[in-house]
Design a protein around this motif. Structure first.
Motif, PDB file in Angstrom:
ATOM      1  N   GLY A 140       9.081   3.817   9.270  1.00 53.74           N
ATOM      2  CA  GLY A 140       8.554   2.851  10.220  1.00 53.74           C
ATOM      3  C   GLY A 140       7.751   3.541  11.294  1.00 53.74           C
ATOM      4  O   GLY A 140       7.451   4.730  11.200  1.00 53.74           O
TER       5      GLY A 140
ATOM      6  N   THR B  54       5.120   4.277   3.351  1.00 57.85           N
ATOM      7  CA  THR B  54       4.694   5.643   3.655  1.00 57.85           C
ATOM      8  C   THR B  54       5.878   6.599   3.591  1.00 57.85           C
ATOM      9  O   THR B  54       6.919   6.265   3.009  1.00 57.85           O
ATOM     10  N   ASP B  55       5.694   7.808   4.156  1.00 53.89           N
ATOM     11  CA  ASP B  55       6.752   8.821   4.039  1.00 53.89           C
ATOM     12  C   ASP B  55       7.688   8.844   5.241  1.00 53.89           C
ATOM     13  O   ASP B  55       8.509   9.740   5.373  1.00 53.89           O
TER      14      ASP B  55
ATOM     15  N   GLY C  74       0.779   5.470   0.355  1.00 58.10           N
ATOM     16  CA  GLY C  74      -0.028   6.620   0.782  1.00 58.10           C
ATOM     17  C   GLY C  74       0.123   7.811  -0.153  1.00 58.10           C
ATOM     18  O   GLY C  74       0.886   7.764  -1.137  1.00 58.10           O
ATOM     19  N   GLY C  75      -0.588   8.877   0.168  1.00 59.38           N
ATOM     20  CA  GLY C  75      -0.679  10.063  -0.687  1.00 59.38           C
ATOM     21  C   GLY C  75       0.662  10.673  -1.068  1.00 59.38           C
ATOM     22  O   GLY C  75       0.884  11.012  -2.240  1.00 59.38           O
TER      23      GLY C  75
ATOM     24  N   TYR D 156       7.526   4.959  14.947  1.00 58.68           N
ATOM     25  CA  TYR D 156       8.451   5.546  15.925  1.00 58.68           C
ATOM     26  C   TYR D 156       7.781   5.652  17.293  1.00 58.68           C
ATOM     27  O   TYR D 156       6.564   5.511  17.420  1.00 58.68           O
TER      28      TYR D 156
ATOM     29  N   LYS E  94       0.847  -1.201   0.000  1.00 58.24           N
ATOM     30  CA  LYS E  94       0.000   0.000   0.000  1.00 58.24           C
ATOM     31  C   LYS E  94       0.885   1.255   0.000  1.00 58.24           C
ATOM     32  O   LYS E  94       1.871   1.319   0.728  1.00 58.24           O
TER      33      LYS E  94
ATOM     34  N   GLN F  32      -1.103   8.788  13.289  1.00 60.29           N
ATOM     35  CA  GLN F  32      -1.842   8.472  12.060  1.00 60.29           C
ATOM     36  C   GLN F  32      -1.083   7.561  11.114  1.00 60.29           C
ATOM     37  O   GLN F  32      -1.577   7.259  10.020  1.00 60.29           O
TER      38      GLN F  32
ATOM     39  N   ARG G 247       8.059  13.772  13.135  1.00 61.49           N
ATOM     40  CA  ARG G 247       8.030  15.162  12.662  1.00 61.49           C
ATOM     41  C   ARG G 247       7.836  16.146  13.816  1.00 61.49           C
ATOM     42  O   ARG G 247       8.066  17.336  13.662  1.00 61.49           O
TER      43      ARG G 247
ATOM     44  N   ASP H  69       5.561  10.765  16.884  1.00 63.20           N
ATOM     45  CA  ASP H  69       5.612  11.290  15.517  1.00 63.20           C
ATOM     46  C   ASP H  69       6.990  11.925  15.274  1.00 63.20           C
ATOM     47  O   ASP H  69       7.336  12.933  15.908  1.00 63.20           O
TER      48      ASP H  69
END
Ligand code: ADP
Ligand code: ASP
Ligand code: MG
Length: 401
Positions: A177, A173-174, A9-10, A179, A7, A209, A184, A182
């Motif tokens: 893995g 995803t971006d 993601g965006g 963590y 899968k 998320q 970020r 988050d």
């Protein structure tokens, strides 16, 4: 030869370059002899942009029409990815959620998958096609388009992996893995090699998320071999599994959920049956109540406050207003300037001192706690929304990850 569900993601399909990057990952997996089913999300911010477009036309559109609109984002991605894979010279076919057999209930905007009719999927796999499926969408039994809730493509992927008995379900995803927080927001967050379904489910439900919480629920139910990894860097990700090896850390992660509002019923009679009647009303209106706090009675009066998802704030207030006279509620107020910060880890209650350490970290960061709730696997606090990120960093620093 195995069957692998991948899968993306965006952000992983946001432009032509990223789509070719995905096409490369997919075709490499296929070239190793595997059957590959790919699930994609809408490109970049497409879903948010579609929501904005709808608001320009009608601030209160029906949920059915919203689903018709939002499902288009994923349809763009499947066709573009299929075209990229065609160009690389591989056999490929794109399928919408309904072509892939996704049947859901009728809860528009947050539908649950009832079943997947696998006939078409199996037909295409038998032809050795790479099958690209639109995430986040299905049809209800009246053939109306439904969507699975924000972030729902993860759930589409895990559902396919479960239905097809795939050997592996990879969520690209971006980030590389799962963590401890988050990455970020918390720069010192640590990547986990593995995490249990239960811990991941809590983290996802409490605001991390990186995986849609229902995808984790489903992976646990059907024991799907699940991993989260980066679409941009070729390195090992995080395995999500039933049991993980014992590690030194008790706390697996910190998460922040902004999708929360606090409602208070003030000056209720301090007598039996009040909480029962109040929460029965909320239950009848299908309001999901999370943290509940009741004050100690004083002068035969008490206050009850509780949290609900932001989207249910108005319904909750209306419920209380409907019973205001009956329950002799003096005042009702609501606050959505709050967020819920949680720590997650197995065996929380049998390890004294964890809560104290979390509260100390908040005290040192001068952050006031408005509500607290604990369970065997998590401790959550409700605080002011603008302090959420700072709280995550402070709490993360206090624990030894
Ligand atoms: P996708 O578009 O691939 O579905 P999402 O934006 O839904 O990606 O999820 C990935 C994001 O989740 C990351 O960019 C990261 O900021 C966020 N995130 C929140 N909590 C965590 C966590 N504990 N571990 C990893 N990522 C997290
Ligand atoms: N495109 C949908 C969303 O943005 C579904 C997903 O990305 O998983 O929520
Ligand atoms: Mg997502």
């Amino acid at each position: 030869m195995g069957l692998i569900v991948q899968k993306f993601g965006g952000t992983s399909v946001k432009d032509a370059e990223r789509i070719f990057n995905v096409a490369r990952i997919v075709t490499e997996t296929y070239s190793k002899g595997n059957n590959v089913v790919v699930v994609v999300s809408a490109q970049g911010d497409t879903t948010d942009d579609l929501i904005e477009k709808a608001a320009e036309i009608n601030p209160n559109p029906s949920k059915r029409e919203m689903d018709v609109l939002l499902s288009t984002g994923e349809q763009i991605s499947i066709s573009l990815l299929a075209m990229a894979i065609e160009k690389l010279g591989f056999p490929v076919i794109s399928l919408t959620g309904w072509q892939a057999g996704f049947v859901t209930n009728s809860n528009h905007g947050n539908a649950r998958i009832r079943k997947i009719d696998k006939e078409r999927l199996n037909l295409e796999l038998d032809k050795r096609n790479i099958v690209i499926v639109a995430g986040f969408q299905g049809l209800n039994r009246y053939d109306d388009i439904t969507t699975l809730g924000r972030g729902g493509s993860d759930t589409s992927a895990v559902a396919l992996a479960a239905a097809l008995h795939a050997d592996l379900c990879q969520i690209y995803t971006d980030v590389d893995g799962v963590y401890t927080a988050d990455p970020r927001v918390v720069k010192d967050a640590v990547k986990l090699d593995e995490i249990s379904f239960d811990e991941m489910l809590e983290l996802a439900s409490l605001g991390a998320q990186v995986l849609h919480n229902r995808s984790v629920e489903m992976a646990k139910k059907y024991n799907v071999n699940l991993e989260v990894l980066s679409s941009l860097e070729d390195k090992p990700g995080t395995k999500v599994k039933e049991v993980t090896k014992m590690e030194k850390m008790l706390i697996k992660g910190v998460a922040c959920d902004n999708d929360v509002a606090r409602i208070a019923a003030i000056g209720l009679p301090d007598e039996p049956g009040i909480a029962f009647r109040l929460f029965s009303m909320l239950a009848k209106s299908k309001v999901n109540v999370d943290i509940i706090l009741q004050s100690i009675g004083r002068d035969n009066k008490k206050d009850i406050s509780f949290t609900v998802p932001l989207s249910q704030k108005e319904t909750a207030i209306k419920c209380l207003e409907d019973v205001k006279d009956l329950l002799k509620i003096q005042d009702i107020n609501a606050d959505d300037n709050v967020c819920k910060v949680s720590i997650v880890g197995a065996g929380m209650q049998s390890n004294p001192g964890v809560a104290a350490k979390m509260f100390e970290a908040l005290f040192e960061a001068d952050i006031n706690i408005r509500m607290i709730s604990t369970s065997e696997i998590k401790i959550s606090v409700l605080i002011d929304k603008e302090k959420g990120k700072r709280a995550m960093v402070a709490i993360h620093n206090a624990f030894d990850f």
